[in-house]
Design a protein around this motif. Structure first.
Motif, mmCIF file in Angstrom:
data_model
loop_
_atom_site.group_PDB
_atom_site.id
_atom_site.type_symbol
_atom_site.label_atom_id
_atom_site.label_comp_id
_atom_site.label_asym_id
_atom_site.label_seq_id
_atom_site.Cartn_x
_atom_site.Cartn_y
_atom_site.Cartn_z
ATOM 1 N N PRO A 10 0.789 -1.165 -0.030
ATOM 2 C CA PRO A 10 0.089 0.086 0.072
ATOM 3 C C PRO A 10 0.992 1.244 -0.092
ATOM 4 O O PRO A 10 1.878 1.309 0.777
ATOM 5 N N THR A 11 0.386 2.231 -0.842
ATOM 6 C CA THR A 11 1.261 3.393 -0.858
ATOM 7 C C THR A 11 0.248 4.770 -0.527
ATOM 8 O O THR A 11 -0.704 4.518 -0.704
ATOM 9 N N THR A 12 0.916 5.826 -0.162
ATOM 10 C CA THR A 12 0.192 7.009 0.220
ATOM 11 C C THR A 12 1.092 8.337 -0.657
ATOM 12 O O THR A 12 2.184 8.132 -0.729
ATOM 13 N N ASN A 13 0.125 9.063 -1.177
ATOM 14 C CA ASN A 13 0.512 10.140 -2.137
ATOM 15 C C ASN A 13 1.248 10.994 -0.993
ATOM 16 O O ASN A 13 0.382 11.566 -0.504
ATOM 17 N N LYS A 14 2.535 11.606 -1.278
ATOM 18 C CA LYS A 14 3.003 12.814 -0.567
ATOM 19 C C LYS A 14 3.662 13.705 -1.530
ATOM 20 O O LYS A 14 4.091 13.303 -2.384
ATOM 21 N N THR A 15 3.405 14.996 -1.350
ATOM 22 C CA THR A 15 3.923 15.994 -2.139
ATOM 23 C C THR A 15 5.067 16.464 -1.561
ATOM 24 O O THR A 15 5.195 16.709 -0.187
ATOM 25 N N ILE A 16 6.275 16.467 -2.085
ATOM 26 C CA ILE A 16 7.595 16.901 -1.582
ATOM 27 C C ILE A 16 8.261 18.031 -2.751
ATOM 28 O O ILE A 16 8.093 17.772 -3.880
ATOM 29 N N ARG A 17 8.836 18.891 -2.105
ATOM 30 C CA ARG A 17 9.550 19.771 -2.991
ATOM 31 C C ARG A 17 11.237 19.290 -3.008
ATOM 32 O O ARG A 17 11.568 19.298 -2.009
ATOM 33 N N PHE A 18 11.831 19.394 -4.128
ATOM 34 C CA PHE A 18 13.153 18.819 -4.428
ATOM 35 C C PHE A 18 13.844 20.120 -4.956
ATOM 36 O O PHE A 18 13.340 20.761 -5.917
ATOM 37 N N PRO A 19 15.268 20.523 -4.578
ATOM 38 C CA PRO A 19 15.887 21.458 -5.229
ATOM 39 C C PRO A 19 16.039 21.077 -6.595
ATOM 40 O O PRO A 19 16.227 19.864 -6.889
ATOM 41 N N ASN A 20 15.974 21.940 -7.572
ATOM 42 C CA ASN A 20 16.158 21.547 -9.116
ATOM 43 C C ASN A 20 17.456 20.890 -9.067
ATOM 44 O O ASN A 20 17.429 20.038 -10.106
ATOM 45 N N ASP A 21 18.527 21.211 -8.647
ATOM 46 C CA ASP A 21 19.771 20.558 -8.827
ATOM 47 C C ASP A 21 19.684 19.202 -8.512
ATOM 48 O O ASP A 21 20.316 18.141 -8.959
ATOM 49 N N LEU A 22 19.013 18.983 -7.336
ATOM 50 C CA LEU A 22 18.940 17.456 -7.154
ATOM 51 C C LEU A 22 18.254 16.757 -8.007
ATOM 52 O O LEU A 22 18.518 15.467 -8.057
ATOM 53 N N ILE A 23 16.893 16.983 -8.330
ATOM 54 C CA ILE A 23 16.251 16.693 -9.596
ATOM 55 C C ILE A 23 17.008 16.401 -10.812
ATOM 56 O O ILE A 23 17.098 15.138 -11.219
ATOM 57 N N GLU A 24 17.776 17.391 -10.943
ATOM 58 C CA GLU A 24 18.733 17.066 -12.252
ATOM 59 C C GLU A 24 19.745 15.971 -12.280
ATOM 60 O O GLU A 24 20.003 15.079 -12.993
ATOM 61 N N SER A 25 20.276 16.110 -10.950
ATOM 62 C CA SER A 25 21.304 14.739 -10.574
ATOM 63 C C SER A 25 20.681 13.367 -10.614
ATOM 64 O O SER A 25 21.225 12.564 -11.235
#
Length: 60
Positions: A10-25
């Motif tokens: 089972p999963t739960t949706n969570k909204t989380i913000r990532f720094p753009n540089d981490l997303i790119e990495s």
């Protein structure tokens, strides 16, 4: 040993913000691999949780 069809946990949706540089990495690391952004993040968080739990257990 009999084959068992795996169940999806089972999963739960969570909204989380990532720094753009981490997303790119992360996107760079998984590019061309059979891995989604979510799967990478879940694996990384599991590893971090296990490490912290192990350190906590060693302190006691």
């Amino acid at each position: 040993m009999a084959f068992k069809i795996p169940s999806i946990p089972p999963t739960t949706n969570k909204t989380i913000r990532f720094p753009n540089d981490l997303i790119e990495s992360v996107e760079h690391l998984i590019q061309g691999k059979d891995c989604t952004f979510s799967a990478f993040v879940i694996a990384a968080v599991r590893a971090a949780v296990e490490e912290v739990e192990q350190e906590t257990n060693e302190e006691t």
